[in-house]
Design an enzyme around this catalytic site. Structure first.
Site, PDB file in Angstrom:
ATOM      1  N   ASP A 109      -4.953 135.589 -41.574  1.00  0.00           N
ATOM      2  CA  ASP A 109      -4.899 134.753 -40.377  1.00  0.00           C
ATOM      3  C   ASP A 109      -4.642 133.287 -40.738  1.00  0.00           C
ATOM      4  O   ASP A 109      -3.723 132.663 -40.214  1.00  0.00           O
ATOM      5  CB  ASP A 109      -6.213 134.864 -39.594  1.00  0.00           C
ATOM      6  CG  ASP A 109      -6.577 136.295 -39.271  1.00  0.00           C
ATOM      7  OD1 ASP A 109      -5.847 136.927 -38.501  1.00  0.00           O
ATOM      8  OD2 ASP A 109      -7.580 136.787 -39.817  1.00  0.00           O
TER       9      ASP A 109
ATOM     10  N   GLU B   8      -0.290 140.905 -43.230  1.00  0.00           N
ATOM     11  CA  GLU B   8       0.955 140.366 -42.659  1.00  0.00           C
ATOM     12  C   GLU B   8       1.611 139.314 -43.542  1.00  0.00           C
ATOM     13  O   GLU B   8       2.801 139.425 -43.871  1.00  0.00           O
ATOM     14  CB  GLU B   8       0.653 139.757 -41.286  1.00  0.00           C
ATOM     15  CG  GLU B   8       1.859 139.175 -40.585  1.00  0.00           C
ATOM     16  CD  GLU B   8       1.554 138.754 -39.158  1.00  0.00           C
ATOM     17  OE1 GLU B   8       2.097 137.727 -38.714  1.00  0.00           O
ATOM     18  OE2 GLU B   8       0.782 139.458 -38.468  1.00  0.00           O
TER      19      GLU B   8
END
Length: 381
Positions: A22, A284
């Site tokens: 994040d 990610e």
């Protein structure tokens, strides 16, 4: 291409759920916006990882604690609000933004930047509006933007000059410097280099237990990857299992050497990916960086209790046009089946690398995420 955008004040909001993805994505976003002449306040509930991820900070980016007081009267009001991964901007900041917008006669552009996926819904939902029906921002619109792998999505984060730096990188020199720093001696030119950035892949124990068909240098990143390797070694009975130091496994696994790495800044993480023949990545941010690296990779997707990550993984492999052997390796690595882990030989590894290089070439024909964000904001203001 995007026309230059006047300098605006961006407020990017990030909640760190776990791990580093994040804050990693949000920091790259903030710094790349600043690199395009924008001013960014990054509101985050846990900025501790930035101490090693970005120790020098970045001009144009200010880090503020989640829930800290809203900007003072003398500070620039917000022009763009970005809530990353649906983190929900605090009510106090929304009220502040509504007051400022009323005084200025100019609403900020409100963007919900979603998670990365190759699934079909991404293209359908990209750029969709969501009207705000109540509260101080009633009547405003929040826009959903989706990063993605196709031209019908928001694209991926890619800073200017990245491919030029990748092309100029000296892999041989990097490996020699690593070997010297870890006391590994001369670098074997026939040795395969592998990076490991993972959660706790079910097949890790099998990989360590059966070793490699050729000399392999395994670079283990800190945190959960190091813990996973140590736990797997304990189960294999290796006598060096408790050592967080360069080691060569005993018995028939002497082809495999392990280096446990310290935390490193984002540019140094990129260089590690560039230096390796094969990169095991997770989440990610590291997946995107491994795609830009252009080397063979395996992606450990973040597991979800309802197994929704299975469809997400298959969608990515479909977009990747992954050969059957790479699809099978992903399935085993992610625990989707119990087939034996088939470590690639040189021919298979070359096929996987060619697959990633072709995917990267497709991505390079598309505008990057920041360019698309700047264009979107210019359109909506």
């Amino acid at each position: 291409m995007t026309q230059p955008l006047a300098t605006l004040q961006w407020d990017v909001f990030c909640r760190v759920i776990d791990n580093f993805g994040d804050i990693g994505v949000c920091w790259r976003l903030a710094t790349q916006l600043a690199g395009q002449g924008q001013q960014v306040r990054l509101w985050v509930d846990d900025a501790s990882a930035l101490q090693w991820m970005a120790p020098q900070g970045c001009p144009g980016v200010e880090v503020r604690a989640w829930g800290a007081p809203v900007p003072a009267a003398h500070e620039a009001p917000t022009d763009v609000m970005v809530e990353a991964f649906g983190c929900e901007i605090t009510p106090e900041f929304i009220a502040y933004s509504a007051f400022q917008a009323s005084a200025r006669g100019q609403k900020p552009v409100w963007i919900n930047l979603e998670y990365l996926s190759a699934e079909g819904y991404v293209e359908r939902n990209h750029r969709l509006p969501s009207p705000i029906l109540s509260g101080p921002a009633a009547g405003w619109t929040r826009w959903f933007l989706y990063p993605g792998f196709t031209s019908a999505t928001g694209g991926l984060l890619r800073e200017p000059g990245l491919m030029e730096r990748r092309e100029a990188f000296d892999r041989t020199a990097w490996r020699a410097a690593h070997a010297a720093a870890f006391g590994l001696g001369e670098v074997d030119p026939g040795q395969r280099w592998v990076s490991l950035f993972c959660y706790e892949p079910p097949a890790l124990r099998e990989l360590l237990q059966h070793g490699q068909a050729q000399p392999t240098q395994l670079l283990v990143t800190p945190g959960r990857p190091t813990g996973a390797v140590l736990a797997a070694l304990a189960k294999t009975g290796d006598k060096n299992r408790g050592q967080i130091a360069p080691q060569r496994l005993s018995d028939k696994r002497e082809q495999l050497s392990i280096s446990y790495l310290p935390h490193r800044p984002q540019p140094a993480f990129d260089e590690m990916l560039w230096a390796c023949d094969f990169n095991a990545v997770r989440g990610e941010d590291s997946l995107v960086r491994a795609l830009w690296a252009g080397q063979a990779l395996v992606w450990q997707i973040y597991p979800q209790h309802d197994n929704a990550h299975h469809d997400k993984l298959w969608a990515f492999l479909d977009w990747l046009q992954a050969p059957a052997s790479l699809r099978q390796f992903h399935a085993t690595w992610n625990g989707l089946d119990i087939a034996p882990l088939q470590w690639p030989d040189d021919h298979t590894l070359a096929e996987w690398t060619a697959c990633i290089a072709a995917a990267r070439a497709r991505l390079l024909t598309q505008d990057n995420l920041v360019a698309q964000l700047l264009g979107f904001v210019a359109e909506k203001r």
